[in-house]
Structures are given as C-alpha cells and as structure tokens.
Scaffold this motif. Structure first.
Motif, PDB file in Angstrom:
ATOM      1  N   ALA A 149      20.471 -22.519  31.831  1.00  0.00           N
ATOM      2  CA  ALA A 149      21.090 -21.286  31.078  1.00  0.00           C
ATOM      3  C   ALA A 149      22.605 -20.905  31.687  1.00  0.00           C
ATOM      4  CB  ALA A 149      20.123 -20.078  31.041  1.00  0.00           C
ATOM      5  N   ASP A 150      23.365 -20.439  31.134  1.00  0.00           N
ATOM      6  CA  ASP A 150      24.612 -20.007  31.376  1.00  0.00           C
ATOM      7  C   ASP A 150      24.969 -18.510  31.561  1.00  0.00           C
ATOM      8  OD1 ASP A 150      25.708 -22.537  30.603  1.00  0.00           O
ATOM      9  OD2 ASP A 150      25.066 -22.364  28.874  1.00  0.00           O
ATOM     10  N   TYR A 151      24.203 -17.645  30.978  1.00  0.00           N
ATOM     11  CA  TYR A 151      24.383 -16.186  31.259  1.00  0.00           C
ATOM     12  C   TYR A 151      23.184 -15.501  31.390  1.00  0.00           C
ATOM     13  CZ  TYR A 151      24.945 -15.339  26.331  1.00  0.00           C
ATOM     14  OH  TYR A 151      24.676 -15.243  25.079  1.00  0.00           O
ATOM     15  N   PHE A 152      22.997 -14.316  31.852  1.00  0.00           N
ATOM     16  CA  PHE A 152      21.927 -13.429  31.845  1.00  0.00           C
ATOM     17  C   PHE A 152      22.271 -12.135  31.835  1.00  0.00           C
ATOM     18  CE2 PHE A 152      18.284 -11.751  34.728  1.00  0.00           C
ATOM     19  CZ  PHE A 152      17.361 -11.813  33.755  1.00  0.00           C
ATOM     20  N   LEU A 153      21.690 -11.144  30.811  1.00  0.00           N
ATOM     21  CA  LEU A 153      21.691  -9.701  30.947  1.00  0.00           C
ATOM     22  C   LEU A 153      20.419  -9.006  31.634  1.00  0.00           C
ATOM     23  CD1 LEU A 153      23.479 -10.713  28.291  1.00  0.00           C
ATOM     24  CD2 LEU A 153      23.293  -8.371  27.530  1.00  0.00           C
ATOM     25  N   TRP A 154      20.835  -8.237  32.458  1.00  0.00           N
ATOM     26  CA  TRP A 154      19.795  -7.263  33.249  1.00  0.00           C
ATOM     27  C   TRP A 154      20.563  -6.339  33.733  1.00  0.00           C
ATOM     28  CZ3 TRP A 154      14.740  -9.219  32.650  1.00  0.00           C
ATOM     29  CH2 TRP A 154      14.076  -8.600  33.454  1.00  0.00           C
ATOM     30  N   GLU A 155      19.619  -5.275  34.182  1.00  0.00           N
ATOM     31  CA  GLU A 155      20.216  -4.022  34.556  1.00  0.00           C
ATOM     32  C   GLU A 155      21.208  -4.059  35.477  1.00  0.00           C
ATOM     33  OE1 GLU A 155      20.574  -0.036  36.047  1.00  0.00           O
ATOM     34  OE2 GLU A 155      19.582  -1.535  37.212  1.00  0.00           O
ATOM     35  N   LYS A 156      22.272  -3.650  35.416  1.00  0.00           N
ATOM     36  CA  LYS A 156      23.386  -3.517  36.412  1.00  0.00           C
ATOM     37  C   LYS A 156      22.951  -3.461  37.845  1.00  0.00           C
ATOM     38  CE  LYS A 156      27.717  -1.280  37.445  1.00  0.00           C
ATOM     39  NZ  LYS A 156      28.566  -0.286  36.840  1.00  0.00           N
ATOM     40  N   PHE A 157      22.220  -2.356  38.111  1.00  0.00           N
ATOM     41  CA  PHE A 157      22.006  -1.882  39.240  1.00  0.00           C
ATOM     42  C   PHE A 157      21.097  -2.797  40.131  1.00  0.00           C
ATOM     43  CE2 PHE A 157      24.555   1.422  37.677  1.00  0.00           C
ATOM     44  CZ  PHE A 157      25.322   1.650  38.447  1.00  0.00           C
ATOM     45  N   MET A 158      20.173  -3.269  39.282  1.00  0.00           N
ATOM     46  CA  MET A 158      19.037  -3.988  40.036  1.00  0.00           C
ATOM     47  C   MET A 158      19.501  -5.409  40.188  1.00  0.00           C
ATOM     48  SD  MET A 158      16.294  -2.489  40.582  1.00  0.00           S
ATOM     49  CE  MET A 158      15.265  -3.776  40.892  1.00  0.00           C
ATOM     50  N   THR A 159      20.519  -6.037  39.649  1.00  0.00           N
ATOM     51  CA  THR A 159      21.115  -7.199  39.920  1.00  0.00           C
ATOM     52  C   THR A 159      22.462  -7.051  40.978  1.00  0.00           C
ATOM     53  OG1 THR A 159      22.246  -6.895  37.829  1.00  0.00           O
ATOM     54  CG2 THR A 159      20.236  -8.387  37.696  1.00  0.00           C
ATOM     55  N   LYS A 160      22.766  -6.012  41.307  1.00  0.00           N
ATOM     56  CA  LYS A 160      23.961  -5.912  41.998  1.00  0.00           C
ATOM     57  C   LYS A 160      23.853  -6.772  43.635  1.00  0.00           C
ATOM     58  CE  LYS A 160      27.891  -3.805  43.367  1.00  0.00           C
ATOM     59  NZ  LYS A 160      27.810  -3.730  44.969  1.00  0.00           N
ATOM     60  N   PRO A 161      22.515  -6.411  44.121  1.00  0.00           N
ATOM     61  CA  PRO A 161      22.338  -7.329  45.444  1.00  0.00           C
ATOM     62  C   PRO A 161      22.683  -8.557  45.136  1.00  0.00           C
ATOM     63  CG  PRO A 161      20.286  -5.164  45.344  1.00  0.00           C
ATOM     64  CD  PRO A 161      21.379  -5.461  43.855  1.00  0.00           C
ATOM     65  N   ILE A 162      22.162  -9.003  44.015  1.00  0.00           N
ATOM     66  CA  ILE A 162      22.283 -10.729  43.869  1.00  0.00           C
ATOM     67  C   ILE A 162      23.421 -11.141  43.716  1.00  0.00           C
ATOM     68  CG2 ILE A 162      21.436 -12.491  42.323  1.00  0.00           C
ATOM     69  CD1 ILE A 162      18.998 -10.834  41.689  1.00  0.00           C
ATOM     70  N   VAL A 163      24.286 -10.080  43.067  1.00  0.00           N
ATOM     71  CA  VAL A 163      25.853 -10.399  43.125  1.00  0.00           C
ATOM     72  C   VAL A 163      26.346 -10.191  44.577  1.00  0.00           C
ATOM     73  CG1 VAL A 163      27.862  -9.369  42.129  1.00  0.00           C
ATOM     74  CG2 VAL A 163      25.890  -9.346  40.713  1.00  0.00           C
ATOM     75  N   ASP A 164      25.936  -9.256  45.063  1.00  0.00           N
ATOM     76  CA  ASP A 164      26.587  -8.927  46.660  1.00  0.00           C
ATOM     77  C   ASP A 164      26.283 -10.091  47.360  1.00  0.00           C
ATOM     78  OD1 ASP A 164      27.234  -6.512  45.877  1.00  0.00           O
ATOM     79  OD2 ASP A 164      25.705  -5.260  46.720  1.00  0.00           O
ATOM     80  N   GLU A 165      25.145 -10.829  47.076  1.00  0.00           N
ATOM     81  CA  GLU A 165      24.486 -11.972  47.842  1.00  0.00           C
ATOM     82  C   GLU A 165      25.362 -13.309  47.573  1.00  0.00           C
ATOM     83  OE1 GLU A 165      20.607 -12.627  47.419  1.00  0.00           O
ATOM     84  OE2 GLU A 165      20.035 -10.591  48.060  1.00  0.00           O
ATOM     85  N   GLY A 166      26.352 -13.240  46.407  1.00  0.00           N
ATOM     86  CA  GLY A 166      27.008 -14.347  46.127  1.00  0.00           C
ATOM     87  C   GLY A 166      26.207 -15.233  45.343  1.00  0.00           C
ATOM     88  N   VAL A 167      25.226 -14.880  44.713  1.00  0.00           N
ATOM     89  CA  VAL A 167      24.386 -15.670  43.779  1.00  0.00           C
ATOM     90  C   VAL A 167      24.699 -15.735  42.243  1.00  0.00           C
ATOM     91  CG1 VAL A 167      21.967 -16.301  43.040  1.00  0.00           C
ATOM     92  CG2 VAL A 167      22.251 -15.437  45.313  1.00  0.00           C
ATOM     93  N   PHE A 168      24.899 -14.517  41.844  1.00  0.00           N
ATOM     94  CA  PHE A 168      25.555 -14.235  40.590  1.00  0.00           C
ATOM     95  C   PHE A 168      26.887 -13.657  40.760  1.00  0.00           C
ATOM     96  CE2 PHE A 168      21.182 -12.790  38.146  1.00  0.00           C
ATOM     97  CZ  PHE A 168      20.785 -14.196  38.421  1.00  0.00           C
TER      98      PHE A 168
END
Length: 284
Positions: free
Chosen positions: A156-175
């Motif tokens: 898949a190309d993109y994913f919508l999920w609650e911003k703050f719950m996904t922030k750690p995954i963004v911080d890890e450089g995965v998303f």
C-alpha cells in the motif's frame, strides 16, 4: 455483581477507563467492568457489538453511525471525546511521495472496510477534490502493525491513523507524515447494544457517571502527561500538545452533529440513507 464487557482502542484517549478500573470504582457500584482492547479499531468493535462479544464500546463517531445504519443493533449513549481526531497521512520513510496530492489514485492501507481508516480515506479524498470512484484504492492491513509491514513492503502507498499514536513510528524513521486530516466532528462516542441497554440502563448510567467524573478533571491529574508518555511510548512534548487540543465530553451527542456526520457520509456514498436521530442515539 453485574458483568459488563466494554471495548476500545489501546490508545491514550482511553486511559481514563484504565484509571477508574484500577481504582475499583465500578466494583463499588456492583459492576464488574471488563475492558477489551481492540487494536483493529472501529471495524473490529462493530463486529464485536454485532456478535454480542461486548456490551458497549468507545468507538469512532462516523464508524458506529455507519454500522448502525447498516444494521448494527446498537445506540450511541454519549459523546466521549468532544474534539476532532487528527489523522496523520503517512507514507513509508523510503517512499517517493512528498505531499497528499501525489497520492491521488494510489492505494490506501485500511484496517478493514467500514473502519475509521477506510472512512477517513474518503474524507481526505473529499478535502482534496479527488474523484471518489477512480482515485481511491484499498489494501486491508488489519491494524497498525499491518500498516507498518504493508507500507514498508509496498503493498500500500499511504495510511491514515491518529497522528499522535503514529508519532513514535515517524520518529523511528519507519513512516513519514506528509499531511493531516482532522475529522469534521467529535471523534469518539460511547455506544451500547440495544438489548443490553433495555435491561441494564441503571448500570450503564453508573458506568457513565464514574468515567465522566474522571474525564471532567483528566487534564488536572498530577503528572498525567508523564503517565501517558510512559504508558504509550510517546515524547512528553507530543503528549502535552495532544492534551492541549483534546477535550472530553460528559454529554449526549446532539442532533445537529449527528446530521453533520450523516450529511458527509451520505455525500460520499458511505451510507445509503440518512436516518432519524432517535435511530442512532438513546439518552439514558
């Protein structure tokens, strides 16, 4: 002791439930409240309500409205979170996409059809004037872990999920988060199965009374920001930002809001018809 089974997502919005359970407040009222986490989100909880696996749920407003209209024998009994949910629009860290309009016509990861991530993909498309028939495609990934795999593997190309719950995954450089999509209405409500409502109204009133006492003062609980950060693996600054934009409710959702949600869902062809307020909401 009356047993009541309740479901919700394992997210910071629901910490108040865990605090009241830990304090034994429901047992003092003769209620054995059993909490069940649903990482799969709204779609999974709608199924659990239909299958009578749970008696009540803390659930996304748009998701339960859609499912009640589709035949789920439940009713909304209260608004739980009065503010919008801020959904992040995420892509894999290595993705070539840099803004939301580049996602037009690509594939959205969704936890399941009828879920919040599914419905919000339509809302996001509406915000950006996409063709809802031709510019939306979906890949079912079940939950957040499935989204990590799906985006990383290119399913898949993109994913919508609650911003703050996904922030750690963004911080890890995965998303990477390339945009945001807030709901145009209060994000969470409490719903209960109609047959359970009919025979257990007093017990449900007691449950709501206890949780409402806690949410009314939730932000003033000492060190609540640190508690949330530690429990949910989040940065303290992110938690503080989230607390600043989040308001809980102790009231029944009003008819105007219900109509706003239905207008949106109907215009997006997500529901086949709009129904009366009384078909969706019961005041205890």
């Amino acid at each position: 002791m009356k047993e009541i089974n309740i479901g919700g997502v394992p997210e910071h919005f629901n910490l108040a439930w865990h605090l009241t359970l830990k304090d034994g407040e429901y047992k003092e009222k003769g209620i054995d409240l059993k909490w069940q986490d649903y990482p799969g989100g709204t779609g999974a909880m709608c199924k659990a309500l239909r299958d009578a696996e749970i008696d009540m749920a803390v659930i996304l407003t748009e998701g339960i409205i859609k499912d009640i209209i589709a035949g789920n024998p439940s009713k909304i009994i209260q608004t739980f979170v009065d503010t919008p949910l801020v959904w992040g629009v995420h892509v894999a860290a290595h993705s070539s996409f840099n803004n939301i309009n580049e996602l037009k016509g690509t594939k959205a990861a969704i936890s399941r059809y009828g879920s919040g991530s599914h419905l919000m993909a339509y809302i996001n498309a509406e915000y950006h004037d996409w063709d809802l028939e031709n510019d939306l495609n979906f890949e079912v990934i079940k939950n957040l872990d499935g989204a990590v795999k799906g985006l990383t593997d290119g399913d898949a190309d993109y994913f919508l999920w609650e911003k703050f719950m996904t922030k750690p995954i963004v911080d890890e450089g995965v998303f990477r988060r390339i945009g945001e999509c807030p709901t145009p209405w209060p994000c969470f409500v409490v719903a209960a199965r109609e047959d359970f409502l009919e025979s257990n109204a007093d017990e449900l009133k007691s449950v709501l009374g206890i949780i409402n006492n806690t949410t009314a003062d939730f932000k003033h609980i000492p060190s609540i920001d640190k508690t949330i950060a530690n429990r949910y693996g989040q940065q303290l600054a992110d938690v503080q930002e989230w607390l600043s934009i989040t308001e809980w409710s102790q009231d029944v959702i009003d008819e105007e809001t219900i109509n706003t949600v239905q207008d949106h869902l109907f215009s997006l062809n997500i529901i086949p018809e709009k129904v009366a307020y009384s078909k969706l909401v019961t005041k205890l």
